[in-house]
Scaffold this active site. Structure first.
Site, mmCIF file in Angstrom:
data_model
loop_
_atom_site.group_PDB
_atom_site.id
_atom_site.type_symbol
_atom_site.label_atom_id
_atom_site.label_comp_id
_atom_site.label_asym_id
_atom_site.label_seq_id
_atom_site.Cartn_x
_atom_site.Cartn_y
_atom_site.Cartn_z
ATOM 1 C CG ASP A 1 22.277 55.074 1.837
ATOM 2 O OD1 ASP A 1 22.835 54.782 0.765
ATOM 3 O OD2 ASP A 1 22.546 56.109 2.472
ATOM 4 C CG HIS B 1 24.495 59.181 1.325
ATOM 5 N ND1 HIS B 1 23.854 57.998 0.970
ATOM 6 C CD2 HIS B 1 24.773 59.810 0.158
ATOM 7 C CE1 HIS B 1 23.755 57.941 -0.342
ATOM 8 N NE2 HIS B 1 24.318 59.021 -0.859
HETATM 9 P P1 NAD Z 1 22.743 66.788 -12.463
HETATM 10 O O1 NAD Z 1 24.055 67.290 -12.971
HETATM 11 O O2 NAD Z 1 21.919 65.948 -13.358
HETATM 12 O O3 NAD Z 1 21.854 67.993 -11.964
HETATM 13 C C1 NAD Z 1 22.415 68.995 -11.141
HETATM 14 C C2 NAD Z 1 21.638 70.279 -11.305
HETATM 15 O O4 NAD Z 1 22.368 71.334 -10.626
HETATM 16 C C3 NAD Z 1 21.488 70.697 -12.769
HETATM 17 O O5 NAD Z 1 20.125 70.904 -13.037
HETATM 18 C C4 NAD Z 1 22.319 71.965 -12.908
HETATM 19 O O6 NAD Z 1 21.746 72.921 -13.770
HETATM 20 C C5 NAD Z 1 22.345 72.483 -11.468
HETATM 21 N N1 NAD Z 1 23.535 73.323 -11.219
HETATM 22 C C6 NAD Z 1 24.780 73.153 -11.722
HETATM 23 N N2 NAD Z 1 25.590 74.170 -11.340
HETATM 24 C C7 NAD Z 1 24.842 74.987 -10.565
HETATM 25 C C8 NAD Z 1 25.093 76.208 -9.909
HETATM 26 N N3 NAD Z 1 26.283 76.819 -9.993
HETATM 27 N N4 NAD Z 1 24.101 76.786 -9.191
HETATM 28 C C9 NAD Z 1 22.900 76.193 -9.125
HETATM 29 N N5 NAD Z 1 22.596 75.044 -9.767
HETATM 30 C C10 NAD Z 1 23.548 74.437 -10.471
HETATM 31 O O7 NAD Z 1 23.068 66.000 -11.083
HETATM 32 P P2 NAD Z 1 22.137 64.924 -10.320
HETATM 33 O O8 NAD Z 1 22.410 63.592 -10.866
HETATM 34 O O9 NAD Z 1 20.755 65.442 -10.283
HETATM 35 O O10 NAD Z 1 22.796 64.970 -8.851
HETATM 36 C C11 NAD Z 1 22.699 66.133 -8.045
HETATM 37 C C12 NAD Z 1 23.385 65.902 -6.702
HETATM 38 O O11 NAD Z 1 22.705 64.879 -5.948
HETATM 39 C C13 NAD Z 1 24.849 65.426 -6.816
HETATM 40 O O12 NAD Z 1 25.626 66.109 -5.869
HETATM 41 C C14 NAD Z 1 24.752 63.942 -6.460
HETATM 42 O O13 NAD Z 1 25.956 63.443 -5.957
HETATM 43 C C15 NAD Z 1 23.672 63.978 -5.399
HETATM 44 N N6 NAD Z 1 23.026 62.683 -5.114
HETATM 45 C C16 NAD Z 1 22.731 62.420 -3.811
HETATM 46 C C17 NAD Z 1 22.098 61.242 -3.459
HETATM 47 C C18 NAD Z 1 21.765 60.958 -2.022
HETATM 48 O O14 NAD Z 1 21.409 59.810 -1.716
HETATM 49 N N7 NAD Z 1 21.799 61.927 -1.125
HETATM 50 C C19 NAD Z 1 21.766 60.311 -4.459
HETATM 51 C C20 NAD Z 1 22.066 60.606 -5.787
HETATM 52 C C21 NAD Z 1 22.728 61.807 -6.104
HETATM 53 C C1 LMR Z 2 24.211 57.445 -4.365
HETATM 54 O O1 LMR Z 2 24.323 56.835 -3.309
HETATM 55 O O2 LMR Z 2 23.787 56.894 -5.416
HETATM 56 C C2 LMR Z 2 24.565 58.900 -4.414
HETATM 57 O O3 LMR Z 2 25.168 59.321 -3.232
HETATM 58 C C3 LMR Z 2 25.349 59.275 -5.627
HETATM 59 C C4 LMR Z 2 26.756 58.758 -5.627
HETATM 60 O O4 LMR Z 2 27.664 59.533 -5.970
HETATM 61 O O5 LMR Z 2 26.960 57.588 -5.314
#
Ligand code: NAD
Ligand code: LMR
Length: 343
Positions: free
Chosen positions: A172, A199
């Site tokens: 953010d 967030h």
């Molecule tokens: P992705 O699907 O590309 O990767 C997720 C990973 O989790 C994969 O490598 C998968 O193998 C693993 N996984 C799936 N099921 C599982 C299980 N049962 N046990 C263990 N591991 C498992 O997703 P991504 O795009 O990398 O996003 C991951 C998370 O981060 C999401 O929840 C997303 O919303 C969050 N996110 C948060 C922010 C933030 O600002 N905090 C920003 C972007 C994304």
């Molecule tokens: C973001 O802000 O990009 C993450 O929290 C992923 C989402 O679901 O928006």
């Protein structure tokens, strides 16, 4: 007044690229896909990391083999499946958790709670058993809930330290800095906008009156800019059209946070970041504020400082939503504990 450590483009390049004497072990759970791969790449480039265990339920051996050919010092090792998780975590000083599933168009972050919460709980339990002193950085959404699940698990093992648990909101701040720079013509690497609260949607509160360098906005621009920052994640989800949410910018943000933390853990002064943490001071038990980082994690919370009338209103709106999230997270913890006792 809050400001992140002034990182010139050159200083950012230094953190990612030059050699140094530090020796941190930084684990990534899960490392195989969207955020995990680019985050692991950025850690591999940093001189602050000497050992980088990559865990996932699939494909980590390939990711680790690929990264291990990069000519930097960090040792990258892949671990696959729950039976290898303890080994991945042993000795880790920082653990970054971008695990489980991202949202699809039409979903809110809260819709991810049912699937993501129990897996974050399992990963936190493994951290408590294998690297009880590690700094835990939770990226998994919904951050406003997933962070709340962790203290109960750590407490069960007698290893909870609120100064070492962070919900990741750095993206953010990165977005706010970028959008302000686009509007003002400033160099984005020199803009700092603290973003507080939580967030998700209205709980994301950019403090544009605290922007450095100082920037003036009309009321309409202020409202539009705030809305763009709050909805930026949803914009990416829509643009990716079913292929997930922000990954590359999140990896950048996660690495920025981790490197600030590592610098602070190494005794360097003045590293400041915002994160969603336990808050005894405010009206909400968890709240993201600017934090001064130190050798033991959170050294001092900087508080909100003086807010404009517009920001006071944003905080008031966010509090109701945040309090409801916190209640839901605490209910999940209570129900899970009760189920555990019944078994
Ligand atoms: P992705 O699907 O590309 O990767 C997720 C990973 O989790 C994969 O490598 C998968 O193998 C693993 N996984 C799936 N099921 C599982 C299980 N049962 N046990 C263990 N591991 C498992 O997703 P991504 O795009 O990398 O996003 C991951 C998370 O981060 C999401 O929840 C997303 O919303 C969050 N996110 C948060 C922010 C933030 O600002 N905090 C920003 C972007 C994304
Ligand atoms: C973001 O802000 O990009 C993450 O929290 C992923 C989402 O679901 O928006």
């Amino acid at each position: 007044m809050f400001s992140r450590v002034a990182r010139s483009p050159a200083s950012i390049a230094r953190s990612f690229c030059t050699s140094s004497q530090n020796n941190a072990k930084v684990a990534v759970l899960d490392a195989s896909r969207g955020i995990g791969q680019p985050l692991s790449l950025l850690l591999k480039k940093s001189p602050l990391v000497v050992d980088s265990p990559l865990y996932d339920i699939v494909h980590t051996l390939g990711v680790a083999a690929d990264l291990s050919h990069i000519e930097t010092r960090a040792q990258v090792t892949g671990y696959v499946g729950p039976e290898q998780l303890p080994e991945a975590l042993k000795g880790s000083e920082v653990v970054l958790i971008p695990a489980v599933v991202p949202r699809k168009p039409g979903m809110t972050r809260d819709d991810l709670f049912d699937i993501n919460a129990s897996i974050v709980a399992t990963l936190a339990d493994a951290c408590a058993r294998n690297c009880p002193d590690a700094m835990l950085c939770i990226i998994t959404n919904p951050v406003n809930f997933t962070v709340l699940i962790v203290p109960g698990i750590l407490k069960k093992h007698g290893v909870y330290n609120p100064k070492r648990l962070f919900g990741m909101t750095t993206l953010d701040i990165v977005r706010a800095n970028t959008f302000v720079a686009e509007l003002t013509g400033l160099d984005p690497s020199h803009v700092n906008v603290p973003v507080v609260g939580g967030h998700a949607g209205k709980t994301i509160i950019p403090l544009l009156s605290h922007c450095t360098p100082k920037a003036e906005f009309t009321e309409d621009t202020l409202a539009a800019l705030t809305h763009s920052i709050q909805e930026a994640g949803t914009e990416v989800v829509k643009a990716k059209a079913g292929a997930g949410s922000a990954t590359l910018s999140m990896a950048y943000a996660g690495a920025m946070f981790a490197l600030s933390l590592l610098d602070a853990m190494n005794g360097k002064e003045g590293f400041k970041e915002c994160a969603f943490v336990r808050s005894e001071e405010g009206k909400c038990t968890y709240f993201s504020t600017p934090l001064l980082l130190g050798t033991n994690g959170v050294k001092r919370k900087q508080g909100l400082g003086k807010l404009s009338a517009f920001e006071e209103k944003l905080v008031a709106e966010a509090l109701n939503e945040l309090k409801a999230s916190i209640r839901k997270g605490e209910d999940f913890v209570r129900e899970t504990a009760a189920q555990g006792e019944a078994q």
